[in-house]
Design a protein around this motif. Sequence first.
Motif, PDB file in Angstrom:
ATOM      1  N   TYR A   1       0.836  -1.210   0.000  1.00 22.80           N
ATOM      2  CA  TYR A   1       0.000   0.000   0.000  1.00 22.80           C
ATOM      3  C   TYR A   1       0.869   1.257   0.000  1.00 22.80           C
ATOM      4  N   ASN A   2       1.869   1.283   0.859  1.00 23.51           N
ATOM      5  CA  ASN A   2       2.753   2.455   0.934  1.00 23.51           C
ATOM      6  C   ASN A   2       3.487   2.687  -0.382  1.00 23.51           C
ATOM      7  N   SER A   3       3.899   1.611  -1.027  1.00 19.76           N
ATOM      8  CA  SER A   3       4.579   1.734  -2.319  1.00 19.76           C
ATOM      9  C   SER A   3       3.650   2.328  -3.375  1.00 19.76           C
ATOM     10  N   VAL A   4       2.427   1.838  -3.408  1.00 16.32           N
ATOM     11  CA  VAL A   4       1.454   2.357  -4.375  1.00 16.32           C
ATOM     12  C   VAL A   4       1.228   3.852  -4.138  1.00 16.32           C
ATOM     13  N   MET A   5       1.003   4.233  -2.898  1.00 19.15           N
ATOM     14  CA  MET A   5       0.719   5.635  -2.583  1.00 19.15           C
ATOM     15  C   MET A   5       1.923   6.533  -2.865  1.00 19.15           C
ATOM     16  N   ALA A   6       3.124   6.019  -2.679  1.00 18.69           N
ATOM     17  CA  ALA A   6       4.325   6.806  -2.937  1.00 18.69           C
ATOM     18  C   ALA A   6       4.510   7.066  -4.438  1.00 18.69           C
ATOM     19  N   ILE A   7       4.082   6.127  -5.252  1.00 18.91           N
ATOM     20  CA  ILE A   7       4.239   6.260  -6.698  1.00 18.91           C
ATOM     21  C   ILE A   7       3.213   7.214  -7.295  1.00 18.91           C
ATOM     22  N   LEU A   8       1.998   7.193  -6.760  1.00 22.71           N
ATOM     23  CA  LEU A   8       0.936   8.039  -7.313  1.00 22.71           C
ATOM     24  C   LEU A   8       1.202   9.515  -7.029  1.00 22.71           C
ATOM     25  N   SER A   9       1.055  10.331  -8.048  1.00 23.77           N
ATOM     26  CA  SER A   9       1.193  11.774  -7.859  1.00 23.77           C
ATOM     27  C   SER A   9      -0.049  12.316  -7.147  1.00 23.77           C
ATOM     28  N   ASP A  10       0.059  13.510  -6.618  1.00 26.99           N
ATOM     29  CA  ASP A  10      -1.097  14.139  -5.977  1.00 26.99           C
ATOM     30  C   ASP A  10      -2.229  14.326  -6.983  1.00 26.99           C
ATOM     31  N   GLU A  11      -1.873  14.671  -8.205  1.00 26.31           N
ATOM     32  CA  GLU A  11      -2.885  14.845  -9.247  1.00 26.31           C
ATOM     33  C   GLU A  11      -3.603  13.523  -9.531  1.00 26.31           C
ATOM     34  N   ALA A  12      -2.851  12.439  -9.590  1.00 26.12           N
ATOM     35  CA  ALA A  12      -3.454  11.121  -9.820  1.00 26.12           C
ATOM     36  C   ALA A  12      -4.378  10.753  -8.666  1.00 26.12           C
ATOM     37  N   LYS A  13      -3.932  10.986  -7.439  1.00 26.79           N
ATOM     38  CA  LYS A  13      -4.760  10.678  -6.265  1.00 26.79           C
ATOM     39  C   LYS A  13      -6.054  11.471  -6.297  1.00 26.79           C
ATOM     40  N   GLU A  14      -5.968  12.740  -6.678  1.00 25.74           N
ATOM     41  CA  GLU A  14      -7.156  13.587  -6.762  1.00 25.74           C
ATOM     42  C   GLU A  14      -8.143  13.045  -7.794  1.00 25.74           C
ATOM     43  N   TYR A  15      -7.629  12.746  -8.979  1.00 26.84           N
ATOM     44  CA  TYR A  15      -8.465  12.227 -10.052  1.00 26.84           C
ATOM     45  C   TYR A  15      -9.112  10.901  -9.649  1.00 26.84           C
ATOM     46  N   LEU A  16      -8.308  10.001  -9.132  1.00 26.74           N
ATOM     47  CA  LEU A  16      -8.812   8.678  -8.761  1.00 26.74           C
ATOM     48  C   LEU A  16      -9.816   8.752  -7.618  1.00 26.74           C
ATOM     49  N   THR A  17      -9.639   9.701  -6.713  1.00 26.38           N
ATOM     50  CA  THR A  17     -10.611   9.900  -5.634  1.00 26.38           C
ATOM     51  C   THR A  17     -11.941  10.362  -6.212  1.00 26.38           C
ATOM     52  N   CYS A  18     -11.900  11.221  -7.230  1.00 28.32           N
ATOM     53  CA  CYS A  18     -13.136  11.661  -7.888  1.00 28.32           C
ATOM     54  C   CYS A  18     -13.842  10.488  -8.561  1.00 28.32           C
ATOM     55  N   ILE A  19     -13.070   9.574  -9.122  1.00 26.59           N
ATOM     56  CA  ILE A  19     -13.643   8.421  -9.826  1.00 26.59           C
ATOM     57  C   ILE A  19     -14.164   7.368  -8.848  1.00 26.59           C
ATOM     58  N   TYR A  20     -13.345   7.019  -7.849  1.00 29.67           N
ATOM     59  CA  TYR A  20     -13.664   5.888  -6.966  1.00 29.67           C
ATOM     60  C   TYR A  20     -14.215   6.290  -5.604  1.00 29.67           C
ATOM     61  N   GLY A  21     -14.138   7.549  -5.251  1.00 27.81           N
ATOM     62  CA  GLY A  21     -14.593   7.974  -3.932  1.00 27.81           C
ATOM     63  C   GLY A  21     -13.514   7.712  -2.903  1.00 27.81           C
ATOM     64  N   ASP A  22     -13.635   6.644  -2.175  1.00 28.83           N
ATOM     65  CA  ASP A  22     -12.668   6.291  -1.137  1.00 28.83           C
ATOM     66  C   ASP A  22     -11.503   5.539  -1.767  1.00 28.83           C
ATOM     67  N   LEU A  23     -10.442   6.265  -2.060  1.00 32.18           N
ATOM     68  CA  LEU A  23      -9.299   5.679  -2.750  1.00 32.18           C
ATOM     69  C   LEU A  23      -8.606   4.621  -1.908  1.00 32.18           C
ATOM     70  N   THR A  24      -8.541   4.831  -0.607  1.00 30.21           N
ATOM     71  CA  THR A  24      -7.903   3.860   0.283  1.00 30.21           C
ATOM     72  C   THR A  24      -8.606   2.513   0.211  1.00 30.21           C
ATOM     73  N   THR A  25      -9.913   2.525   0.286  1.00 26.91           N
ATOM     74  CA  THR A  25     -10.682   1.288   0.220  1.00 26.91           C
ATOM     75  C   THR A  25     -10.513   0.622  -1.144  1.00 26.91           C
ATOM     76  N   TYR A  26     -10.537   1.407  -2.200  1.00 32.79           N
ATOM     77  CA  TYR A  26     -10.384   0.849  -3.539  1.00 32.79           C
ATOM     78  C   TYR A  26      -9.021   0.171  -3.683  1.00 32.79           C
ATOM     79  N   ILE A  27      -7.969   0.860  -3.266  1.00 29.78           N
ATOM     80  CA  ILE A  27      -6.621   0.293  -3.379  1.00 29.78           C
ATOM     81  C   ILE A  27      -6.485  -0.951  -2.509  1.00 29.78           C
ATOM     82  N   THR A  28      -7.038  -0.904  -1.312  1.00 30.42           N
ATOM     83  CA  THR A  28      -7.001  -2.066  -0.418  1.00 30.42           C
ATOM     84  C   THR A  28      -7.631  -3.280  -1.082  1.00 30.42           C
ATOM     85  N   ASN A  29      -8.809  -3.091  -1.643  1.00 31.02           N
ATOM     86  CA  ASN A  29      -9.504  -4.200  -2.307  1.00 31.02           C
ATOM     87  C   ASN A  29      -8.729  -4.718  -3.509  1.00 31.02           C
ATOM     88  N   LYS A  30      -8.134  -3.823  -4.274  1.00 30.35           N
ATOM     89  CA  LYS A  30      -7.363  -4.237  -5.452  1.00 30.35           C
ATOM     90  C   LYS A  30      -6.090  -4.986  -5.045  1.00 30.35           C
TER      91      LYS A  30
END
Length: 81
Positions: free
Chosen positions: A43-72
């Motif tokens: 999880y930490n590796s994934v979050m470190a790689i994602l840019s702030d812009e990517a996190k923002e976009y993905l949060t808009c798409i998936y809502g709770d990004l943490t939960t989405y990444i956890t499930n994936k």
Amino acid sequence: YILMLSDTITDCAIATNQTYVESLKSQGQFDAEAQKKAFQLTYNSVMAILSDEAKEYLTCIYGDLTTYITNKIEAEVKLNK
């Protein structure tokens, strides 16, 4: 960003498996605590790689990004067992 996230999760899960999990499994020490640590490393590796812009976009798409990444991550681990 969606494809990048998917690839990043796959790559990070594989890397954690190769650098952490396999070694512990070969020693018979891959217990529940080690599983939690493996997840957190991935999880930490994934979050470190994602840019702030990517996190923002993905949060808009998936809502709770943490939960989405956890499930994936969990799905990726199950797929690669």
